[in-house]
Scaffold this motif. Structure first.
Motif, PDB file in Angstrom:
ATOM      1  N   VAL A 166      17.865  24.201   1.712  1.00  0.00           N
ATOM      2  CA  VAL A 166      17.499  22.806   1.448  1.00  0.00           C
ATOM      3  C   VAL A 166      16.286  22.402   2.279  1.00  0.00           C
ATOM      4  N   ALA A 167      16.307  22.715   3.580  1.00  0.00           N
ATOM      5  CA  ALA A 167      15.208  22.309   4.457  1.00  0.00           C
ATOM      6  C   ALA A 167      13.890  22.949   4.032  1.00  0.00           C
ATOM      7  N   PHE A 168      13.935  24.231   3.718  1.00  0.00           N
ATOM      8  CA  PHE A 168      12.703  24.921   3.346  1.00  0.00           C
ATOM      9  C   PHE A 168      12.136  24.384   2.040  1.00  0.00           C
ATOM     10  N   ASN A 169      12.988  24.170   1.058  1.00  0.00           N
ATOM     11  CA  ASN A 169      12.494  23.693  -0.227  1.00  0.00           C
ATOM     12  C   ASN A 169      11.976  22.267  -0.146  1.00  0.00           C
ATOM     13  N   LEU A 170      12.578  21.444   0.708  1.00  0.00           N
ATOM     14  CA  LEU A 170      12.031  20.109   0.914  1.00  0.00           C
ATOM     15  C   LEU A 170      10.637  20.181   1.532  1.00  0.00           C
ATOM     16  N   PHE A 171      10.463  21.104   2.465  1.00  0.00           N
ATOM     17  CA  PHE A 171       9.141  21.277   3.078  1.00  0.00           C
ATOM     18  C   PHE A 171       8.116  21.750   2.049  1.00  0.00           C
ATOM     19  N   VAL A 172       8.481  22.751   1.253  1.00  0.00           N
ATOM     20  CA  VAL A 172       7.562  23.277   0.243  1.00  0.00           C
ATOM     21  C   VAL A 172       7.209  22.196  -0.777  1.00  0.00           C
ATOM     22  N   THR A 174       7.073  19.032  -0.265  1.00  0.00           N
ATOM     23  CA  THR A 174       6.148  18.099   0.383  1.00  0.00           C
ATOM     24  C   THR A 174       4.726  18.651   0.385  1.00  0.00           C
ATOM     25  N   VAL A 175       4.597  19.937   0.697  1.00  0.00           N
ATOM     26  CA  VAL A 175       3.272  20.566   0.692  1.00  0.00           C
ATOM     27  C   VAL A 175       2.676  20.556  -0.703  1.00  0.00           C
ATOM     28  N   PHE A 176       3.497  20.882  -1.695  1.00  0.00           N
ATOM     29  CA  PHE A 176       2.993  20.917  -3.063  1.00  0.00           C
ATOM     30  C   PHE A 176       2.561  19.526  -3.528  1.00  0.00           C
ATOM     31  N   LEU A 177       3.356  18.517  -3.206  1.00  0.00           N
ATOM     32  CA  LEU A 177       3.002  17.157  -3.594  1.00  0.00           C
ATOM     33  C   LEU A 177       1.703  16.721  -2.910  1.00  0.00           C
ATOM     34  N   ALA A 178       1.517  17.114  -1.665  1.00  0.00           N
ATOM     35  CA  ALA A 178       0.260  16.801  -0.983  1.00  0.00           C
ATOM     36  C   ALA A 178      -0.916  17.464  -1.689  1.00  0.00           C
ATOM     37  N   GLY A 179      -0.716  18.699  -2.145  1.00  0.00           N
ATOM     38  CA  GLY A 179      -1.760  19.382  -2.889  1.00  0.00           C
ATOM     39  C   GLY A 179      -2.083  18.684  -4.192  1.00  0.00           C
ATOM     40  N   VAL A 180      -1.059  18.234  -4.902  1.00  0.00           N
ATOM     41  CA  VAL A 180      -1.262  17.508  -6.160  1.00  0.00           C
ATOM     42  C   VAL A 180      -2.035  16.217  -5.905  1.00  0.00           C
ATOM     43  N   ALA A 181      -1.678  15.511  -4.824  1.00  0.00           N
ATOM     44  CA  ALA A 181      -2.374  14.266  -4.485  1.00  0.00           C
ATOM     45  C   ALA A 181      -3.845  14.533  -4.181  1.00  0.00           C
ATOM     46  N   LEU A 182      -4.116  15.621  -3.480  1.00  0.00           N
ATOM     47  CA  LEU A 182      -5.505  15.964  -3.174  1.00  0.00           C
ATOM     48  C   LEU A 182      -6.275  16.357  -4.427  1.00  0.00           C
ATOM     49  N   VAL A 183      -5.616  17.052  -5.338  1.00  0.00           N
ATOM     50  CA  VAL A 183      -6.269  17.390  -6.611  1.00  0.00           C
ATOM     51  C   VAL A 183      -6.647  16.118  -7.355  1.00  0.00           C
ATOM     52  N   TYR A 184      -5.726  15.172  -7.404  1.00  0.00           N
ATOM     53  CA  TYR A 184      -6.023  13.912  -8.086  1.00  0.00           C
ATOM     54  C   TYR A 184      -7.148  13.156  -7.378  1.00  0.00           C
ATOM     55  N   LEU A 211      -4.113  24.542  -1.953  1.00  0.00           N
ATOM     56  CA  LEU A 211      -2.917  24.090  -1.257  1.00  0.00           C
ATOM     57  C   LEU A 211      -1.700  24.140  -2.185  1.00  0.00           C
ATOM     58  N   CYS A 212      -1.904  23.790  -3.440  1.00  0.00           N
ATOM     59  CA  CYS A 212      -0.814  23.907  -4.429  1.00  0.00           C
ATOM     60  C   CYS A 212      -0.383  25.360  -4.574  1.00  0.00           C
ATOM     61  N   LEU A 213      -1.351  26.280  -4.643  1.00  0.00           N
ATOM     62  CA  LEU A 213      -1.018  27.700  -4.760  1.00  0.00           C
ATOM     63  C   LEU A 213      -0.303  28.201  -3.513  1.00  0.00           C
ATOM     64  N   ALA A 214      -0.698  27.694  -2.345  1.00  0.00           N
ATOM     65  CA  ALA A 214      -0.018  28.098  -1.111  1.00  0.00           C
ATOM     66  C   ALA A 214       1.448  27.673  -1.137  1.00  0.00           C
ATOM     67  N   ALA A 215       1.707  26.449  -1.605  1.00  0.00           N
ATOM     68  CA  ALA A 215       3.088  25.981  -1.700  1.00  0.00           C
ATOM     69  C   ALA A 215       3.883  26.815  -2.693  1.00  0.00           C
ATOM     70  N   LEU A 216       3.273  27.130  -3.831  1.00  0.00           N
ATOM     71  CA  LEU A 216       3.958  27.957  -4.823  1.00  0.00           C
ATOM     72  C   LEU A 216       4.215  29.360  -4.288  1.00  0.00           C
ATOM     73  N   SER A 217       3.293  29.882  -3.483  1.00  0.00           N
ATOM     74  CA  SER A 217       3.492  31.202  -2.882  1.00  0.00           C
ATOM     75  C   SER A 217       4.657  31.189  -1.903  1.00  0.00           C
ATOM     76  N   MET A 218       4.791  30.102  -1.151  1.00  0.00           N
ATOM     77  CA  MET A 218       5.946  29.986  -0.256  1.00  0.00           C
ATOM     78  C   MET A 218       7.233  29.941  -1.058  1.00  0.00           C
ATOM     79  N   LYS A 219       7.214  29.217  -2.164  1.00  0.00           N
ATOM     80  CA  LYS A 219       8.388  29.143  -3.036  1.00  0.00           C
ATOM     81  C   LYS A 219       8.714  30.499  -3.648  1.00  0.00           C
TER      82      LYS A 219
END
Length: 521
Positions: A166-172, A174-184, A211-219
């Motif tokens: 749960v903790a790891f996926n919540l972190f990932v 968050t990172v992915f959402l930050a990447g999406v926000a930066l893309v926008y 950053l989105c790809l980094a989050a997906l790679s962690m996932k």
């Protein structure tokens, strides 16, 4: 198949979950309704494969809003293949869960259907933000499944694994959402079709999408962020482990292929990063497996290793590499689920997956031994199974790209994988003279006699974990693993057909114009 029906891939499982929840007072109807909906999902996937096998792209703007404003739902050959295999694995794992017990719990069926809705949505969405939304839809029922299907034994391990998951996926997330926000913020849109090639033109968009790809790679459990998978997957019930192995990381892998193909347009400048990370993932994963003593823990580390193989396809980004990578992805989803289900059946029957506590089961479990053996040989890449075709095509693609170091490491890792599979085979299914269950010629050992009804061993050896050792695993527990092992044989012998489909999927990734035109006509 009409593109107007595409939203039903998400809507039907969600509505079905609500209907099944209303039936929870009647467990038999819950099981029947859940399995029927899963069969329908597989049928829909097959229909979509037939509709897109020639390179067609189906797209629908939800709500009838114009392109660029509406939520786009898009299915090409790649997405259709993933939908079909994901549905098949969900069906097989649910059948195993029903046979082993967790699947008969009132909430199991609804949670699985919501999970499937999230998976389907992530596979068909054409929007980065909605990819985040559907990944969260996929994760929420997963948290429930971790707790709902937790084994009665090993509670501390289960709690630690669930908490880490749960903790790891919540972190990932968050990172992915930050990447999406930066893309926008940098591109002004999160619509994949509108982002086509944007990363090649703007360094800021490339950084945001990276950053989105980094989050997906962690996932996806790419090295160096891979330890969470090996710690969490073996800590839950066998049915949930198999289900997660076929869905969660594979959705992330699919998204990596899709985002890099569309947003980066296969930009050659960054492929070396993938080659380094994914080759390291192959090596680290297989070495991690060498130090484990539990069946599911070994398989979890091998899962990390095989993720490296799969992602090599996108790191090569040639037609041959993408074709091989997609074939490998589909093959691995089937084979890894079969191995986890075989290990799960053994664990459900004998109460443990510790190799030192299992000995000489081949004469007692010939069907499971055969299913595990077929899937293990396929995982190692031996003919005539699908793993041989997957690794051969991937190695040939790497040779054509002059990545000889990658080829050498891939072959070495395959050999070590085979040794690990033989390690499990020798411990669990191979004949032994002595072991945790006693000597082979001991009436209380694996090959003779029954222990007392309370399951104790008065002779001082390690007590068996079942009351009646002479009975084999029930057919319902073994059937899902056997069925998926049969699929890998069929895919190996009939590889040309699947290679044709994965080639069409690779064409769609190399030339994304059809994808863009379908979403933004």
């Amino acid at each position: 198949m009409s593109d107007h029906l595409l939203p039903l891939l998400v809507a039907v499982p969600l509505l079905g979950a609500g209907v099944v929840l209303l039936l929870r007072a009647r467990p038999a109807r819950v099981v029947a309704a859940t399995l029927a909906l899963l069969v329908a999902d597989v049928a829909a996937g097959v229909a979509l494969v037939a509709a897109t096998r020639g390179g067609e792209v189906l797209a629908h703007q939800v709500g009838g809003w114009p392109g660029g404003i509406a939520i786009p739902v898009v299915v090409d050959a790649f997405a259709a293949l993933m939908l079909t295999v994901a549905g098949l694995l969900t069906l097989a794992c649910t059948a195993f869960a029903v046979a082993s017990g967790p699947g008969r719990l009132p909430l199991f069926g609804p949670l699985v259907l919501v999970l499937l809705a999230g998976v389907n949505g992530a596979l068909v969405t054409g929007d980065l933000f909605n990819l985040f939304v559907f990944v969260e839809v996929m994760l929420l029922p997963s948290y429930g499944l971790l707790v709902l299907a937790r084994r009665r034994r090993g509670t501390e391990r289960s709690v630690v694994g669930s908490r880490l998951y749960v903790a790891f996926n919540l972190f990932v997330s968050t990172v992915f959402l930050a990447g999406v926000a930066l893309v926008y913020g940098t591109a002004g849109t999160v619509n994949l079709a509108e982002l086509a090639g944007a990363a090649t033109e703007s360094p800021t968009v490339a950084a945001a999408a990276g950053l989105c790809l980094a989050a997906l790679s962690m996932k996806a459990a790419v090295v160096p962020v891979h330890g969470w998978l090996a710690r969490t997957y073996p800590s839950t019930s066998p049915a949930v482990t198999a289900l997660f192995s076929g869905l969660h990381t594979k959705v992330a892998v699919y998204a990596i292929y899709r985002v890099y193909a569309v947003v980066f347009d296969g930009d050659q400048r960054w492929l070396w990063i993938g080659l380094v990370l994914f080759t390291a993932t192959m090596v680290v994963g297989v070495l991690g497996a060498a130090g484990e003593g539990r069946m599911r823990a070994i398989l979890a580390f091998h899962m990390v290793s095989q993720i490296g193989y799969i992602l090599l396809g996108v790191a090569l980004f040639t037609h041959a590499g993408l074709t091989a990578g997609i074939f490998y992805l589909l093959h691995h989803m089937v084979v890894k689920a079969s191995l986890f289900l075989s290990a799960g059946a053994i664990e459900e029957r004998y109460g443990t997956d510790e190799l030192d506590d299992l000995a000489g089961r081949v004469r007692r479990e010939p069907v499971l031994a055969a299913a595990f053996g077929v899937a293990a040989l396929s995982l190692a890449g031996l003919p005539p199974f699908s793993g041989f075709v997957a690794k051969l095509t991937l190695v040939l693609a790497a040779v054509r790209a002059d990545q000889l170091v990658v080829v050498a490491l891939a072959l070495v890792v395959s050999f070590v994988t085979l040794l690990s599979m033989l390690k499990i085979w020798g411990k669990v299914f191979g004949p032994t003279l002595t072991g945790a269950a006693g000597r082979a010629d001991d009436p209380g050992g694996p090959d003779g006699g029954d222990l007392p009804a309370d399951g104790t061993d008065d002779g001082g050896g390690v007590a068996t974990l079942t009351a009646t050792r002479t009975r084999r695993t029930r057919a319902a527990l073994a059937a899902p693993a056997v069925a998926l092992a049969g699929v890998t044989v069929v895919l190996g012998l009939g590889a040309q057909g699947l290679l044709g489909l994965t080639s069409a999927a690779a064409d769609g990734l190399l030339d994304t114009s059809g994808y863009v035109e379908a979403v933004l006509p």
